[in-house]
Scaffold this motif. Structure first.
Motif, mmCIF file in Angstrom:
data_model
loop_
_atom_site.group_PDB
_atom_site.id
_atom_site.type_symbol
_atom_site.label_atom_id
_atom_site.label_comp_id
_atom_site.label_asym_id
_atom_site.label_seq_id
_atom_site.Cartn_x
_atom_site.Cartn_y
_atom_site.Cartn_z
ATOM 1 N N GLN A 1 0.830 -1.210 0.000
ATOM 2 C CA GLN A 1 0.000 0.000 0.000
ATOM 3 C C GLN A 1 0.866 1.262 0.000
ATOM 4 O O GLN A 1 0.353 2.368 -0.010
ATOM 5 C CB GLN A 1 -0.932 0.003 1.217
ATOM 6 N N GLY A 2 2.197 1.059 0.048
ATOM 7 C CA GLY A 2 3.114 2.188 -0.070
ATOM 8 C C GLY A 2 3.696 2.698 1.235
ATOM 9 O O GLY A 2 4.388 3.714 1.245
ATOM 10 N N LEU B 1 -3.810 7.133 8.964
ATOM 11 C CA LEU B 1 -3.967 8.415 9.658
ATOM 12 C C LEU B 1 -2.628 9.125 9.798
ATOM 13 O O LEU B 1 -2.554 10.354 9.664
ATOM 14 C CB LEU B 1 -4.624 8.207 11.025
ATOM 15 N N LEU B 2 -1.573 8.374 10.057
ATOM 16 C CA LEU B 2 -0.236 8.948 10.167
ATOM 17 C C LEU B 2 0.132 9.675 8.868
ATOM 18 O O LEU B 2 0.582 10.820 8.884
ATOM 19 C CB LEU B 2 0.775 7.848 10.473
ATOM 20 N N ALA B 3 -0.116 9.024 7.750
ATOM 21 C CA ALA B 3 0.184 9.624 6.446
ATOM 22 C C ALA B 3 -0.693 10.857 6.203
ATOM 23 O O ALA B 3 -0.210 11.891 5.723
ATOM 24 C CB ALA B 3 -0.014 8.598 5.333
ATOM 25 N N GLN B 4 -1.962 10.742 6.556
ATOM 26 C CA GLN B 4 -2.902 11.850 6.349
ATOM 27 C C GLN B 4 -2.487 13.084 7.148
ATOM 28 O O GLN B 4 -2.414 14.193 6.610
ATOM 29 C CB GLN B 4 -4.293 11.390 6.814
ATOM 30 N N PHE B 5 -2.201 12.881 8.440
ATOM 31 C CA PHE B 5 -1.826 14.005 9.300
ATOM 32 C C PHE B 5 -0.445 14.537 8.928
ATOM 33 O O PHE B 5 -0.179 15.727 9.056
ATOM 34 C CB PHE B 5 -1.875 13.609 10.777
ATOM 35 N N ASN B 6 0.421 13.670 8.471
ATOM 36 C CA ASN B 6 1.752 14.081 8.016
ATOM 37 C C ASN B 6 1.603 15.020 6.815
ATOM 38 O O ASN B 6 2.287 16.046 6.729
ATOM 39 C CB ASN B 6 2.562 12.836 7.654
ATOM 40 N N ASP B 7 0.700 14.671 5.905
ATOM 41 C CA ASP B 7 0.436 15.506 4.724
ATOM 42 C C ASP B 7 -0.127 16.875 5.118
ATOM 43 O O ASP B 7 0.022 17.847 4.385
ATOM 44 C CB ASP B 7 -0.535 14.813 3.756
ATOM 45 N N MET B 8 -0.792 16.925 6.273
ATOM 46 C CA MET B 8 -1.351 18.200 6.757
ATOM 47 C C MET B 8 -0.272 19.068 7.406
ATOM 48 O O MET B 8 -0.548 20.206 7.803
ATOM 49 C CB MET B 8 -2.462 17.935 7.784
#
Length: 81
Positions: free
Chosen positions: A19-20, A46-53
């Motif tokens: 999934q990357g 969620l880690l990736a999502q919040f990191n992107d934010m």
């Protein structure tokens, strides 16, 4: 871990890697959530999502663990920091 559990663990890690997600993060998430692929996947997403934010990774990890991967609660905590 028994050999069956280990094979299950390897399969879960492989699916998450596909999934990357990074290998180190996958292994850490699997350990944090007692080898639950579902919870590890939620955490990594969620880690990736919040990191992107733009939030800091160490703060994200801490908040997600405290909030049990609950997105809205975790986001509130991150914004308040």
């Amino acid at each position: 871990l028994s050999s069956l559990q280990f094979l299950s663990y390897l399969g879960a890690c492989d699916r998450l890697l596909k999934q990357g997600y990074e290998e180190g993060q996958v292994e850490e998430a699997m350990e944090m959530f007692q080898y639950s692929e579902k919870k590890a996947a939620e955490f990594l997403h969620l880690l990736a999502q919040f990191n992107d934010m733009g939030f800091q990774q160490n703060e994200i990890k801490e908040v997600l663990l405290l909030c049990g991967n609950q997105r809205e609660r975790a986001l509130e905590e991150l914004v308040m920091k």
